[in-house]
Design a protein around this motif. Structure first.
Motif, PDB file in Angstrom:
ATOM      1  N   LEU A  75       0.853  -1.188   0.000  1.00  0.00           N
ATOM      2  CA  LEU A  75       0.000   0.000   0.000  1.00  0.00           C
ATOM      3  C   LEU A  75       0.891   1.240   0.000  1.00  0.00           C
ATOM      4  CD1 LEU A  75      -3.285   0.737   1.833  1.00  0.00           C
ATOM      5  CD2 LEU A  75      -1.395   2.371   2.059  1.00  0.00           C
ATOM      6  N   CYS A  76       0.582   2.163  -0.920  1.00  0.00           N
ATOM      7  CA  CYS A  76       1.296   3.434  -1.008  1.00  0.00           C
ATOM      8  C   CYS A  76       0.309   4.570  -0.786  1.00  0.00           C
ATOM      9  CB  CYS A  76       1.955   3.606  -2.378  1.00  0.00           C
ATOM     10  SG  CYS A  76       3.149   2.326  -2.800  1.00  0.00           S
ATOM     11  N   VAL A  77       0.771   5.630  -0.178  1.00  0.00           N
ATOM     12  CA  VAL A  77       0.006   6.878  -0.093  1.00  0.00           C
ATOM     13  C   VAL A  77       0.767   7.906  -0.911  1.00  0.00           C
ATOM     14  CG1 VAL A  77      -0.910   8.680   1.401  1.00  0.00           C
ATOM     15  CG2 VAL A  77      -0.942   6.285   2.163  1.00  0.00           C
ATOM     16  N   ASP A  78       0.100   8.413  -1.945  1.00  0.00           N
ATOM     17  CA  ASP A  78       0.771   9.208  -2.974  1.00  0.00           C
ATOM     18  C   ASP A  78       1.953   8.386  -3.499  1.00  0.00           C
ATOM     19  OD1 ASP A  78      -1.148  11.177  -2.765  1.00  0.00           O
ATOM     20  OD2 ASP A  78      -0.030  12.310  -1.266  1.00  0.00           O
ATOM     21  N   ASN A  79       3.154   8.853  -3.404  1.00  0.00           N
ATOM     22  CA  ASN A  79       4.280   8.091  -3.957  1.00  0.00           C
ATOM     23  C   ASN A  79       5.109   7.404  -2.878  1.00  0.00           C
ATOM     24  OD1 ASN A  79       3.753   8.799  -6.685  1.00  0.00           O
ATOM     25  ND2 ASN A  79       4.658  10.815  -6.322  1.00  0.00           N
ATOM     26  N   GLU A  80       4.601   7.354  -1.667  1.00  0.00           N
ATOM     27  CA  GLU A  80       5.357   6.782  -0.548  1.00  0.00           C
ATOM     28  C   GLU A  80       4.816   5.401  -0.196  1.00  0.00           C
ATOM     29  OE1 GLU A  80       6.507   7.759   4.116  1.00  0.00           O
ATOM     30  OE2 GLU A  80       5.056   9.014   3.046  1.00  0.00           O
ATOM     31  N   THR A  81       5.686   4.399  -0.222  1.00  0.00           N
ATOM     32  CA  THR A  81       5.278   3.057   0.191  1.00  0.00           C
ATOM     33  C   THR A  81       5.147   3.026   1.706  1.00  0.00           C
ATOM     34  OG1 THR A  81       6.388   2.027  -1.694  1.00  0.00           O
ATOM     35  CG2 THR A  81       5.895   0.616   0.195  1.00  0.00           C
ATOM     36  N   ARG A  82       3.966   2.646   2.168  1.00  0.00           N
ATOM     37  CA  ARG A  82       3.712   2.574   3.607  1.00  0.00           C
ATOM     38  C   ARG A  82       3.715   1.134   4.124  1.00  0.00           C
ATOM     39  NH1 ARG A  82       0.824   7.318   5.242  1.00  0.00           N
ATOM     40  NH2 ARG A  82       1.784   9.086   4.183  1.00  0.00           N
ATOM     41  N   GLN A  83       3.162   0.203   3.333  1.00  0.00           N
ATOM     42  CA  GLN A  83       3.090  -1.193   3.746  1.00  0.00           C
ATOM     43  C   GLN A  83       3.626  -2.080   2.626  1.00  0.00           C
ATOM     44  OE1 GLN A  83      -1.320  -0.983   4.909  1.00  0.00           O
ATOM     45  NE2 GLN A  83      -0.492  -2.325   6.504  1.00  0.00           N
ATOM     46  N   ARG A  84       4.429  -3.057   2.992  1.00  0.00           N
ATOM     47  CA  ARG A  84       4.927  -4.033   2.014  1.00  0.00           C
ATOM     48  C   ARG A  84       5.197  -5.323   2.770  1.00  0.00           C
ATOM     49  NH1 ARG A  84       9.714  -1.860  -0.749  1.00  0.00           N
ATOM     50  NH2 ARG A  84       8.317  -1.065  -2.370  1.00  0.00           N
ATOM     51  N   ALA A  85       4.547  -6.405   2.351  1.00  0.00           N
ATOM     52  CA  ALA A  85       4.681  -7.675   3.070  1.00  0.00           C
ATOM     53  C   ALA A  85       4.173  -8.792   2.181  1.00  0.00           C
ATOM     54  CB  ALA A  85       3.905  -7.627   4.387  1.00  0.00           C
ATOM     55  N   SER A  86       3.963  -9.949   2.778  1.00  0.00           N
ATOM     56  CA  SER A  86       3.406 -11.111   2.092  1.00  0.00           C
ATOM     57  C   SER A  86       2.299 -11.699   2.942  1.00  0.00           C
ATOM     58  CB  SER A  86       4.486 -12.173   1.860  1.00  0.00           C
ATOM     59  OG  SER A  86       3.907 -13.423   1.491  1.00  0.00           O
ATOM     60  N   THR A  87       1.276 -12.239   2.278  1.00  0.00           N
ATOM     61  CA  THR A  87       0.214 -12.916   3.014  1.00  0.00           C
ATOM     62  C   THR A  87       0.737 -14.157   3.741  1.00  0.00           C
ATOM     63  OG1 THR A  87      -0.418 -14.157   1.030  1.00  0.00           O
ATOM     64  CG2 THR A  87      -1.594 -12.097   1.466  1.00  0.00           C
ATOM     65  N   GLY A  88       1.935 -14.590   3.390  1.00  0.00           N
ATOM     66  CA  GLY A  88       2.547 -15.700   4.099  1.00  0.00           C
ATOM     67  C   GLY A  88       2.908 -15.367   5.533  1.00  0.00           C
ATOM     68  N   ASP A  89       2.862 -14.088   5.896  1.00  0.00           N
ATOM     69  CA  ASP A  89       3.206 -13.682   7.253  1.00  0.00           C
ATOM     70  C   ASP A  89       2.023 -13.734   8.209  1.00  0.00           C
ATOM     71  OD1 ASP A  89       5.774 -13.203   6.356  1.00  0.00           O
ATOM     72  OD2 ASP A  89       5.417 -11.075   5.969  1.00  0.00           O
ATOM     73  N   MET A  90       0.861 -14.210   7.750  1.00  0.00           N
ATOM     74  CA  MET A  90      -0.294 -14.335   8.652  1.00  0.00           C
ATOM     75  C   MET A  90       0.040 -15.231   9.838  1.00  0.00           C
ATOM     76  SD  MET A  90      -3.612 -15.007   6.262  1.00  0.00           S
ATOM     77  CE  MET A  90      -3.883 -14.072   4.759  1.00  0.00           C
ATOM     78  N   HIS A  91      -0.485 -14.869  10.980  1.00  0.00           N
ATOM     79  CA  HIS A  91      -0.331 -15.692  12.189  1.00  0.00           C
ATOM     80  C   HIS A  91      -1.309 -16.866  12.145  1.00  0.00           C
ATOM     81  CE1 HIS A  91       0.250 -16.904  16.271  1.00  0.00           C
ATOM     82  NE2 HIS A  91      -0.874 -16.375  16.731  1.00  0.00           N
ATOM     83  N   HIS A  92      -2.601 -16.585  11.979  1.00  0.00           N
ATOM     84  CA  HIS A  92      -3.607 -17.633  11.781  1.00  0.00           C
ATOM     85  C   HIS A  92      -3.954 -17.684  10.302  1.00  0.00           C
ATOM     86  CE1 HIS A  92      -4.368 -16.559  16.118  1.00  0.00           C
ATOM     87  NE2 HIS A  92      -4.293 -17.874  16.188  1.00  0.00           N
ATOM     88  N   ARG A  93      -3.848 -18.868   9.705  1.00  0.00           N
ATOM     89  CA  ARG A  93      -4.049 -19.022   8.274  1.00  0.00           C
ATOM     90  C   ARG A  93      -5.546 -19.073   7.944  1.00  0.00           C
ATOM     91  NH1 ARG A  93       0.526 -20.995   5.483  1.00  0.00           N
ATOM     92  NH2 ARG A  93      -0.740 -22.357   4.179  1.00  0.00           N
ATOM     93  N   ILE A  94      -5.831 -19.016   6.646  1.00  0.00           N
ATOM     94  CA  ILE A  94      -7.222 -18.877   6.202  1.00  0.00           C
ATOM     95  C   ILE A  94      -8.076 -20.057   6.647  1.00  0.00           C
ATOM     96  CG2 ILE A  94      -8.712 -18.763   4.164  1.00  0.00           C
ATOM     97  CD1 ILE A  94      -6.350 -17.248   2.791  1.00  0.00           C
TER      98      ILE A  94
END
Length: 295
Positions: free
Chosen positions: A201-220
């Motif tokens: 997720l970016c706000v304007d041109n700044e990246t605020r969040q970057r990760a992977s769904t593999g980092d979930m604690h409890h899986r789907i």
């Protein structure tokens, strides 16, 4: 399939993306992308269509929410260790749940409206799990069979309302436009591993969040089994599976959303949202500004 809804609010039409990424009209085959169309046999019928023979849609002026008639949105809090750390909260032993109303749903590129007097509205990129088959007391081993597909959800949150107005988190999660979903509802056959998707997720041109769904604690599968102990999950319900670090809550007040900014929210395989931020007008009563609870 990448299913899409296009057109003005309240009058969206169903579509599907072709191999070139163009929208093809599905109106002759399904009334809407909604709970009635999420059953496995119904999705299988759509998958057998020759997409290239469907009517081409001129570039839509608006992409709507990827799912119509959303039932309930079940949020999962603190499901990424990095976000729990930045929020200075313990990682929960059991999933932390809250509800987000269907009235919060908006299109992926529709403006997010900051509530009157809000100064701490935050963003949260999340993987949304769209339920296609009723789940009640589901077992973990069978849980994924209840999933119709996936979409991006931006779990917009007014932090002061969430944390300092008493009661549950729901107050901070519920404002109109606080759940942009889409642009696509992507069926499970196109996402073989929902726990291996890059998200940003970016706000304007700044990246605020970057990760992977593999980092979930409890899986789907664990989340579906757990949630369905407490409430029945129906077709058209959405589970938002948590957000990684990088929220404004975990940084500083300058990172809270402001009118005129634009969020760009992406998850691999699920498309991109381009969401502007605007100020909601204060409601009026007889031509005078309405009094809010804390003014």
């Amino acid at each position: 399939m990448k299913l899409v809804r296009y057109g003005p609010p309240g009058a969206e039409r169903p579509g599907v993306l072709d191999a070139a990424g163009a929208v093809r009209d599905l109106s002759a085959h399904i009334a809407d992308i909604d709970p009635d169309g999420l059953a496995p046999q119904r999705l299988a019928e759509l998958a057998r269509l020759d997409v290239d023979r469907l009517p081409a849609v001129p570039t839509p002026t608006r992409i709507g929410p990827c799912l119509g008639r959303v039932g309930k949105i079940v949020g999962v809090g603190l499901n990424y260790r990095s976000h729990a750390d930045e929020a200075r909260m313990p990682l929960p032993d059991e999933p932390l749940l809250f509800l987000k109303p269907a009235s919060a749903v908006s299109g992926p590129n529709d403006p997010v409206l900051l509530p009157p007097l809000s100064t701490t509205t935050d963003y949260e990129v999340e993987l949304g799990v769209v339920i296609g088959r009723t789940a009640r007391q589901a077992r973990t081993s069978e849980a994924m069979g209840h999933v119709a597909g996936y979409c991006i959800v931006n779990d917009i949150t007014e932090r002061t309302w969430q944390l300092h107005r008493g009661g549950t988190w729901d107050k901070g999660k519920a404002h109109d436009t606080f759940a942009p979903i889409g642009p696509w509802l992507v069926t499970t056959d196109e996402i073989p591993d929902p726990h291996g998707l890059a998200m940003q997720l970016c706000v304007d041109n700044e990246t605020r969040q970057r990760a992977s769904t593999g980092d979930m604690h409890h899986r789907i599968d664990q989340l579906i089994a757990y949630i369905s102990q407490f409430m029945t999950l129906h077709p058209g319900d959405i589970i938002t599976t948590g957000t990684p670090a990088g929220t404004a809550l975990g940084t500083d007040t300058d990172h809270y959303l402001k009118p005129g900014q634009t969020m760009t929210t992406t998850i691999d395989g699920l498309g991109t949202q381009y969401t502007p931020i605007a100020q909601a007008a204060r409601p009026t009563q007889d031509g005078h500004a309405a009094r809010t609870w804390d003014t």
